[in-house]
Design a protein around this motif. Sequence first.
Motif, PDB file in Angstrom:
ATOM      1  N   ALA A 172       0.827  -1.208   0.000  1.00 21.94           N
ATOM      2  CA  ALA A 172       0.000   0.000   0.000  1.00 21.94           C
ATOM      3  C   ALA A 172       0.860   1.257   0.000  1.00 21.94           C
ATOM      4  N   SER A 173       1.985   1.227   0.700  1.00 24.39           N
ATOM      5  CA  SER A 173       2.887   2.387   0.708  1.00 24.39           C
ATOM      6  C   SER A 173       3.478   2.631  -0.671  1.00 24.39           C
ATOM      7  N   GLY A 209       3.364  13.977   5.653  1.00 27.06           N
ATOM      8  CA  GLY A 209       3.529  12.887   6.608  1.00 27.06           C
ATOM      9  C   GLY A 209       3.259  11.534   5.978  1.00 27.06           C
ATOM     10  N   ALA A 210       2.287  11.493   5.068  1.00 27.38           N
ATOM     11  CA  ALA A 210       1.962  10.234   4.393  1.00 27.38           C
ATOM     12  C   ALA A 210       3.132   9.757   3.546  1.00 27.38           C
ATOM     13  N   ARG A 211       3.804  10.674   2.867  1.00 24.96           N
ATOM     14  CA  ARG A 211       4.956  10.289   2.048  1.00 24.96           C
ATOM     15  C   ARG A 211       6.102   9.778   2.921  1.00 24.96           C
ATOM     16  N   LEU A 244       2.924   6.030  -2.974  1.00 23.06           N
ATOM     17  CA  LEU A 244       3.989   6.848  -3.554  1.00 23.06           C
ATOM     18  C   LEU A 244       3.862   6.936  -5.069  1.00 23.06           C
ATOM     19  N   TRP A 245       3.317   5.899  -5.668  1.00 25.27           N
ATOM     20  CA  TRP A 245       3.166   5.871  -7.118  1.00 25.27           C
ATOM     21  C   TRP A 245       1.957   6.684  -7.577  1.00 25.27           C
ATOM     22  N   THR A 246       0.818   6.527  -6.871  1.00 23.11           N
ATOM     23  CA  THR A 246      -0.429   7.143  -7.333  1.00 23.11           C
ATOM     24  C   THR A 246      -0.832   8.404  -6.584  1.00 23.11           C
ATOM     25  N   ARG A 247      -0.313   8.557  -5.345  1.00 16.36           N
ATOM     26  CA  ARG A 247      -0.703   9.659  -4.450  1.00 16.36           C
ATOM     27  C   ARG A 247      -2.196   9.617  -4.095  1.00 16.36           C
ATOM     28  N   GLN A 248      -2.791   8.442  -4.181  1.00 14.20           N
ATOM     29  CA  GLN A 248      -4.199   8.296  -3.827  1.00 14.20           C
ATOM     30  C   GLN A 248      -4.316   8.007  -2.330  1.00 14.20           C
TER      31      GLN A 248
END
Length: 218
Positions: A56-57, A133-135, A61-65
């Motif tokens: 999921a991480s 923070g998510a990134r 990082l790939w989709t930013r969804q």
Amino acid sequence: MRLLLVAATLLMLVGITWALLAAPTEVFQGLPQRIMYLHVPAVITAYSALLVVFAASALYLWTRQARWDRLAHGAAELAVLFITATLATGAIWGRPVWGTWWSWDARLTTTLILWFIYVGYLIVRAWAPGSRGARAAAVIGIVGVLDIPLIHWSAIVLRTLHPQPTVFRPEGPALPASMLPPLGINLAAFLLLFAALLLLRVRQERTLARLVERLEGA
């Protein structure tokens, strides 16, 4: 989700009852060995949760969804829960067998490091909300999985108190066949419990995100 929780509860009741009352007693360790029926499922469930965090991480990082971030966050919370259960059951098992609650054994130490990594993940998500923070958390979630091979190989390559793998081996399980059914039932129960709790956490996070959007738009 309710069906998953009911199924997990029923399987766990069957598995624990079988493990305590019907499974054979291990010759050398005796009754303390029965903690294996909780310890091993906790380990495998923790690893499964971490694989979800990893996937999921990477997708986030790939989709930013945001949905992938929510999935990774929920799985990381449960990974910490099951790693904690792994350490706790290991300590309970180790006390009568090794004579100590804790030893700075290679496998125990690398598992503790794994726990700290994902506690750090949760701290980052809590104190650095939003996409930034998510990134950062996604990077931790991906890099942290690299500790799993270290945990696995530590008991094989190094001399440790922890025994070598007895269930998942290329040549097959080293356990007596009579011990495998209750272990498999408890593993299924733990995995179903993880799936149910993960669905619950993702649903809660999605509801919270919608609430925040409404409040910001008001």
